[in-house]
Motif scaffolding. Sequence first.
Motif, short mmCIF file in Angstrom:
data_model
loop_
_atom_site.label_atom_id
_atom_site.label_comp_id
_atom_site.label_asym_id
_atom_site.label_seq_id
_atom_site.Cartn_x
_atom_site.Cartn_y
_atom_site.Cartn_z
N LYS A 145 2.68 1.84 -3.47
CA LYS A 145 1.78 2.36 -4.50
C LYS A 145 1.63 3.88 -4.40
N LYS A 146 1.87 4.42 -3.18
CA LYS A 146 1.72 5.86 -2.98
C LYS A 146 3.00 6.63 -3.29
N LEU A 147 4.11 5.94 -3.44
CA LEU A 147 5.38 6.60 -3.71
C LEU A 147 5.55 6.85 -5.21
N LYS A 148 6.15 7.99 -5.54
CA LYS A 148 6.46 8.28 -6.93
C LYS A 148 7.61 7.38 -7.39
N ALA B 81 0.84 -1.21 0.00
CA ALA B 81 0.00 0.00 0.00
C ALA B 81 0.87 1.25 0.00
N LEU B 82 1.98 1.23 0.75
CA LEU B 82 2.87 2.38 0.78
C LEU B 82 3.59 2.55 -0.55
N ALA C 223 3.84 15.56 3.66
CA ALA C 223 4.81 14.51 3.35
C ALA C 223 5.86 14.44 4.44
N VAL D 7 -0.33 4.03 7.11
CA VAL D 7 -0.53 3.21 5.90
C VAL D 7 -1.28 1.96 6.33
N ALA E 40 7.09 10.44 1.63
CA ALA E 40 5.85 9.65 1.61
C ALA E 40 4.74 10.47 2.24
N PRO E 41 3.50 10.19 1.89
CA PRO E 41 2.37 10.92 2.50
C PRO E 41 2.32 10.66 4.00
#
Length: 327
Positions: free
Chosen positions: A10-13, A7-8, A88, A42, A37-38
């Motif tokens: 997928k959120k990273l560029k 899940a984490l 972030a 997570v 990271a946001p």
Amino acid sequence: LKPAAHALFKKLKDEELELLVQAVESQGAWESSCVWAPRGDVRGAKQGLPPQVLLCRLFRWPDVHQPHELKHLCYCTGRWGVCGDLAALCCNPHHFSRLAVPETPPPPYSKSSYGPSWPDESQHPSTQLTEFSYKGGDWRGKRLCSPLPDTSLSRSTIKDGCWCKLAYWEHRTRVGRLYAVHEASVNVFCELPWGSGFCLAQLPAAHRSHAVRRARGKIGRGLLLSREPGGIWAYNRSEHPIFVSSPTLSPPGAPRLAVLKVLPGYSAKVFDYEQVGGKGGWRLPGEGPCDPHSIRISFAKGWGPCYSRQFITSCPCWLEVLLNQLR
């Protein structure tokens, strides 16, 4: 941790994922960039972890559970929120260390103990040491009979703007000259693939005993010393423990200096400016003069009542950090 990690990720560029891969594959061998990271938990299948805790648990310490168990390293811009995006935070697992505190009970043989740091002169009446003083741009030495040379920094030796100077010792012999530190942090190491600092491997190598050579082989990436608000921190970058002693690690009124064991990957606040205040030197019972603005660090080998080495001068490789009293 697999669902939470996916899940984490997928959120990273893409560029953040590349930086994360580089940091993990190098195992912190160099100072990598922040991985942003946001903020927020997570969510995995049954647990939610902050991103930095999740990645530290996944790649470094499986027993980490809470953010307060971790400390930002001095070169992480995330500790100041330098991102431009308040939503972030940095989750690079090699931008964090674990916290070493005296209250954490280590194995019995390595307890933080109050043991003598320096032998009485009467125990070593024939010991000859060299005292170095800085005068007029060069180092001058003289012979004297004492358990330790006076290498403390006076007001006349700190006009060059450094906040500390480092002295490297092998048993009772100082090797090389003092190393002045002007930056906010400094690496002390024998082997570091990328980076700069005080490289012990470049110092003279004549007449080294087998014990010294064996201990030097354990220094590796060594440690990171950083001057931060309120005090000095030491981060153990090597694969073996380091042992630290300073006047501010001991409880107030303690007759002897404590020795703190810092495991690989851990950080410790090894000097507190507020605690020492403006005090001058004092004399510890059975130990002689003590400079309240100094830190002593032994690589891989401990000393004190719980060890065969009673004094740090019996340790094969150790470092003396002489602090600028004017800050």
